[in-house]
Design an enzyme around this catalytic site. Structure first.
Site, PDB file in Angstrom:
ATOM      1  N   GLY A 156       0.859  -1.192   0.000  1.00  0.00           N
ATOM      2  CA  GLY A 156       0.000   0.000   0.000  1.00  0.00           C
ATOM      3  C   GLY A 156       0.887   1.231   0.000  1.00  0.00           C
ATOM      4  O   GLY A 156       2.034   1.182  -0.449  1.00  0.00           O
ATOM      5  N   ARG A 157       0.348   2.343   0.508  1.00  0.00           N
ATOM      6  CA  ARG A 157       1.113   3.597   0.476  1.00  0.00           C
ATOM      7  C   ARG A 157       2.458   3.490   1.175  1.00  0.00           C
ATOM      8  O   ARG A 157       3.480   3.922   0.648  1.00  0.00           O
ATOM      9  CB  ARG A 157       0.295   4.713   1.118  1.00  0.00           C
ATOM     10  CG  ARG A 157      -0.916   5.161   0.305  1.00  0.00           C
ATOM     11  CD  ARG A 157      -1.681   6.223   1.091  1.00  0.00           C
ATOM     12  NE  ARG A 157      -2.018   5.711   2.411  1.00  0.00           N
ATOM     13  CZ  ARG A 157      -3.154   5.072   2.678  1.00  0.00           C
ATOM     14  NH1 ARG A 157      -4.055   4.894   1.755  1.00  0.00           N
ATOM     15  NH2 ARG A 157      -3.388   4.609   3.896  1.00  0.00           N
ATOM     16  N   ILE A 158       2.463   2.919   2.394  1.00  0.00           N
ATOM     17  CA  ILE A 158       3.703   2.909   3.171  1.00  0.00           C
ATOM     18  C   ILE A 158       4.683   1.873   2.612  1.00  0.00           C
ATOM     19  O   ILE A 158       5.870   2.152   2.446  1.00  0.00           O
ATOM     20  CB  ILE A 158       3.405   2.679   4.672  1.00  0.00           C
ATOM     21  CG1 ILE A 158       2.527   3.827   5.197  1.00  0.00           C
ATOM     22  CG2 ILE A 158       4.703   2.593   5.468  1.00  0.00           C
ATOM     23  CD1 ILE A 158       1.964   3.612   6.598  1.00  0.00           C
ATOM     24  N   THR A 237       6.402  -2.417  11.317  1.00  0.00           N
ATOM     25  CA  THR A 237       5.973  -1.085  11.768  1.00  0.00           C
ATOM     26  C   THR A 237       4.462  -0.912  11.552  1.00  0.00           C
ATOM     27  O   THR A 237       3.976   0.210  11.545  1.00  0.00           O
ATOM     28  CB  THR A 237       6.704   0.031  10.982  1.00  0.00           C
ATOM     29  OG1 THR A 237       6.534  -0.207   9.582  1.00  0.00           O
ATOM     30  CG2 THR A 237       8.178   0.096  11.321  1.00  0.00           C
ATOM     31  N   SER A 238       3.737  -2.033  11.352  1.00  0.00           N
ATOM     32  CA  SER A 238       2.301  -1.908  11.045  1.00  0.00           C
ATOM     33  C   SER A 238       1.458  -2.054  12.312  1.00  0.00           C
ATOM     34  O   SER A 238       1.207  -1.056  12.998  1.00  0.00           O
ATOM     35  CB  SER A 238       1.899  -2.904   9.956  1.00  0.00           C
ATOM     36  OG  SER A 238       2.054  -4.244  10.390  1.00  0.00           O
ATOM     37  N   ARG A 239       1.035  -3.273  12.620  1.00  0.00           N
ATOM     38  CA  ARG A 239       0.339  -3.540  13.876  1.00  0.00           C
ATOM     39  C   ARG A 239       0.901  -4.838  14.442  1.00  0.00           C
ATOM     40  O   ARG A 239       1.158  -5.792  13.688  1.00  0.00           O
ATOM     41  CB  ARG A 239      -1.168  -3.673  13.659  1.00  0.00           C
ATOM     42  CG  ARG A 239      -1.907  -2.350  13.471  1.00  0.00           C
ATOM     43  CD  ARG A 239      -1.910  -1.486  14.735  1.00  0.00           C
ATOM     44  NE  ARG A 239      -2.649  -0.246  14.558  1.00  0.00           N
ATOM     45  CZ  ARG A 239      -2.119   0.911  14.153  1.00  0.00           C
ATOM     46  NH1 ARG A 239      -0.824   0.980  13.870  1.00  0.00           N
ATOM     47  NH2 ARG A 239      -2.860   1.984  14.039  1.00  0.00           N
ATOM     48  N   GLU A 268       0.344  -4.622  22.996  1.00  0.00           N
ATOM     49  CA  GLU A 268       0.881  -3.309  23.318  1.00  0.00           C
ATOM     50  C   GLU A 268       0.198  -2.703  24.540  1.00  0.00           C
ATOM     51  O   GLU A 268      -1.030  -2.772  24.621  1.00  0.00           O
ATOM     52  CB  GLU A 268       0.663  -2.393  22.102  1.00  0.00           C
ATOM     53  CG  GLU A 268       1.890  -1.645  21.689  1.00  0.00           C
ATOM     54  CD  GLU A 268       1.708  -0.999  20.333  1.00  0.00           C
ATOM     55  OE1 GLU A 268       1.964  -1.675  19.321  1.00  0.00           O
ATOM     56  OE2 GLU A 268       1.317   0.165  20.306  1.00  0.00           O
ATOM     57  N   HIS A 286       6.360   2.012  19.376  1.00  0.00           N
ATOM     58  CA  HIS A 286       5.334   2.482  18.426  1.00  0.00           C
ATOM     59  C   HIS A 286       5.528   3.967  18.085  1.00  0.00           C
ATOM     60  O   HIS A 286       4.658   4.799  18.362  1.00  0.00           O
ATOM     61  CB  HIS A 286       3.918   2.236  18.975  1.00  0.00           C
ATOM     62  CG  HIS A 286       2.863   2.185  17.897  1.00  0.00           C
ATOM     63  ND1 HIS A 286       1.711   1.455  18.004  1.00  0.00           N
ATOM     64  CD2 HIS A 286       2.797   2.798  16.683  1.00  0.00           C
ATOM     65  CE1 HIS A 286       0.972   1.613  16.919  1.00  0.00           C
ATOM     66  NE2 HIS A 286       1.612   2.436  16.093  1.00  0.00           N
ATOM     67  N   GLY A 288       6.539   5.007  14.855  1.00  0.00           N
ATOM     68  CA  GLY A 288       6.653   5.117  13.401  1.00  0.00           C
ATOM     69  C   GLY A 288       6.335   6.499  12.850  1.00  0.00           C
ATOM     70  O   GLY A 288       7.025   7.002  11.971  1.00  0.00           O
TER      71      GLY A 288
END
Ligand code: GLV
Ligand code: GLV
Length: 327
Positions: A156-158, A237-239, A268, A286, A288
């Site tokens: 996707g974008r990232i 770096t997502s979830r 988390e 977290h 990012g």
């Protein structure tokens, strides 16, 4: 004047915009996550709520907010903390803040790749502990980056942002998995869409950039960790729950892969047992999107989403349209 609540302090520029556009609002005065009881109490009777990814927004909270509530504006690109369907059923719009954090989050993923590959944290620790006794040909050997293969899980974008930077800056060969093909990425970097097994077997670096849904729970698990190279580095770096953290601890303990970098965690802010005892992982809390500029821009978008909804417009970053339409 609309009745608006902000669940925690965000950068001042965004709060100034909120005041300028919509007048006074109430904000949690303490720099901490509201308890469940506080959240249920504080959302009562609001027209709009600006909430964070650390606030769990479900049917109960939406009911507490009541009939006048039109929007929960989430200060994040991710929205797995919100029950989109429950919101849609109650006619409440849910919005996010995509785009403005792509660079910052991609840069963090790249930072973790480099820091792990070149063992920057171990190096720093060695210096601080005054254990450096002189240059050594075998001291803290890491992994090459330039010209190696990067596997992007979720283009996707990232994911696309990371891939472009690493292809153009470091001559990396790009492989990716995604539900859809990404033509731009393929054209600009020569990236190849492959299946997960191929990506794991052929990549030197693997960076995860999917949204968290039930379908992506433990997308990275014992099986695909076992496919990875012994020299591979995994970054998330997502979830957190996208990676099976227990399986990762086992793989790193047995040195089945070279290392990992995590900015997000399954439970988390807790970490699974054993994680912090490993030398071959870099852990970040977290962060990012945590730059002053990016966090301000996220705030401006979160506020604009509220301004749009309260003036009767459809907000640009609506994420639960299908559930609103299904009412
Ligand atoms: C951060 O994790 C975000 O979703 O914005
Ligand atoms: C995440 O939001 C992505 O677009 O990859």
């Amino acid at each position: 004047m609309p009745n608006i609540y902000v669940t925690r302090k965000i950068p001042q520029g965004a709060l100034d915009l909120l005041k300028e556009k919509l007048g006074e609002f109430e904000i949690n005065p303490d720099d901490r996550v509201l308890t469940r009881e506080e959240l249920l109490e504080k959302v009562k009777g609001r027209d709009a709520v600006l909430c964070l990814l650390t606030d769990k927004i479900d049917g109960e909270v939406l009911d507490a907010a009541g009939k006048n509530c039109k929007i929960f504006s989430n200060y994040a690109v991710g929205f797995n903390n919100i029950d989109l369907k429950a919101a849609g059923e109650r006619g409440v719009m849910i919005t996010n803040t995509p785009g403005v954090l792509d660079d910052a989050t991609a840069d963090m993923a790249i930072t973790l790749m480099f820091a792990m590959a070149r063992r920057v944290v171990e190096s720093d620790t060695m210096m601080r502990q005054e254990k450096f006794t002189g240059w050594g040909p075998m001291l803290l050997l890491g992994q090459d980056i330039t010209g190696k293969t990067l596997g992007i899980v979720g283009a996707g974008r990232i994911g696309e942002n990371v891939a472009k930077k690493m292809a153009h800056g470091f001559g990396m060969k790009i492989l990716y998995t995604d539900l859809k093909g990404n033509e731009t990425l393929e054209k600009e970097t020569g990236a190849k869409k492959v299946d997960m097994e191929t990506l794991c077997r052929e990549s030197d670096f693997i960076s995860v950039h999917v949204n968290y849904y039930p379908e992506t729970h433990h997308l990275i698990n014992e099986k695909n960790l076992s496919w990875m190279k012994k020299t591979a580095i995994l970054v998330n770096t997502s979830r957190g729950p996208v990676v099976d953290e227990v399986a990762l601890v086992e793989a790193l303990k047995a040195e089945r892969i070279f290392g990992a970098g995590l900015d997000v965690f399954e439970d988390e802010p807790k970490m699974k047992p054993g994680l912090k005892d490993l030398h071959n992982i870099i852990l970040a809390p977290h962060v990012g999107s945590a730059t002053t500029g990016t966090r301000t821009n996220m705030g401006l978008i979160a506020v604009q989403n509220i301004v749009d909804v309260l003036s009767g417009k459809e907000p640009q970053y609506l994420v639960n349209k299908e559930f609103l339409n299904a009412r």
